[in-house]
Design an enzyme around this catalytic site. Structure first.
Site, mmCIF file in Angstrom:
data_model
loop_
_atom_site.group_PDB
_atom_site.id
_atom_site.type_symbol
_atom_site.label_atom_id
_atom_site.label_comp_id
_atom_site.label_asym_id
_atom_site.label_seq_id
_atom_site.Cartn_x
_atom_site.Cartn_y
_atom_site.Cartn_z
ATOM 1 N N HIS A 59 0.623 -1.170 0.049
ATOM 2 C CA HIS A 59 0.308 -0.055 -0.088
ATOM 3 C C HIS A 59 0.838 1.153 -0.030
ATOM 4 C CE1 HIS A 59 -2.515 -3.378 1.617
ATOM 5 N NE2 HIS A 59 -3.513 -2.704 1.151
ATOM 6 N N GLU A 240 -8.666 -6.558 -5.371
ATOM 7 C CA GLU A 240 -7.822 -7.258 -4.419
ATOM 8 C C GLU A 240 -8.283 -8.780 -4.365
ATOM 9 O OE1 GLU A 240 -6.568 -4.009 -1.197
ATOM 10 O OE2 GLU A 240 -7.773 -5.629 -0.419
#
Length: 279
Positions: A59, A240
């Site tokens: 991230h 995801e």
């Protein structure tokens, strides 16, 4: 030879890690989620894998828009928890399994998967939260870890089909490994959620349940899902979920469901946990 003892699909909601790190697991908001975890943790303790391959996405901590590998495999001796803006999580250092990781690298690249190899890489909540979900808060992680980072941040991410095939290539590599390790593989991320835009807060539990059902029973058919359909049904961050397909590809065609939990919500995310064993 090595044995693949199980596959875990696990959301990596950062607030779950924060709740554990800050002693909030028994608060009224969090207790219903954490009360569901003991059967999964008992399975993990009994299964006791020597190595976990953790498929996750970074991230913008170790990687950013300056370098965007589609698949990055961690081959180092250890991986430090990343500082995501509020200091690193107070969790153990992740110990790598470099011999097995380099075997995977060689096998996958010669199997025509172009892997980026990372000797040094900090790992963020995408990897450490699933470890916390399954192992709790030990002084040291009771397993070595091979990080496998997947780009699901910057378009274009890999397709669900490509991820399923990568999982199958991982299985071929594990079947050729002569070591005695007991190995588990995590597919992390998701489930349905969207963190920005007009649909912020989107959760689609029906889709999440169907995704898990189809991933177990008909992974090849599920792998035909397009990016557009996945984002439409599961939200922008729901992309995801392609990482769960890597885990599924590594497992046998027939699997046995050991544990399932879908908790809504944790933070603003549909939180899924699924444990599979080879049938």
């Amino acid at each position: 030879m090595a044995e693949l003892v199980g596959g875990i699909g696990c959301s990596h909601v950062p607030a779950v890690g924060a709740a554990m790190d800050n002693g909030k697991t028994e608060e009224s908001y969090w207790a219903p989620f954490f009360e569901k975890l003991p059967p999964a943790r008992e399975w993990m303790a009994q299964t006791a894998p020597d190595v976990c391959i953790v498929v996750y996405n970074d991230h913008a901590t170790a990687l950013d828009l300056n370098l965007i590998p589609t698949f990055a495999l961690g081959v180092g001796e250890s991986f430090q928890p990343a500082d995501e803006g509020y200091g690193p999580r107070r969790v153990p250092v992740v110990e790598g399994a470099p011999d097995l990781a380099w075997h995977l690298a060689e096998s996958l690249i010669l199997d025509e998967f172009d892997m980026t190899l990372a000797n040094k890489m900090e790992v963020d909540h995408g990897l450490t939260v699933p470890l916390s979900v399954m192992f709790g808060q030990p002084q040291a992680w009771p397993t070595k870890v091979i990080p496998l980072c997947v780009n699901v941040i910057q378009y274009p991410p890999p397709t669900a089909h490509r991820c399923l095939e990568l999982g199958r290539a991982i299985r071929r590599a594990l079947d050729a490994w002569e070591g005695p390790e007991r190995i588990a593989i995590f597919g992390t991320g998701g489930m349905s959620h969207q963190l920005q835009g007009e649909r912020v807060g989107l959760i689609n539990s029906n889709f999440d349940t169907e995704f898990m059902n189809r991933m177990i029973a008909e992974p090849d058919e599920l792998a035909t899902i397009s990016h557009t359909e996945l984002i439409r049904e599961a939200g922008s961050e729901g992309i995801e979920m392609v990482m769960w397909m890597i885990m599924r590809g590594a497992m046998n065609p027939e699997v046995t469901e050991i544990y399932r939990n879908l908790h809504v919500p944790t933070s603003n995310t549909s939180n899924g946990l699924l444990i599979l064993e080879n049938a």
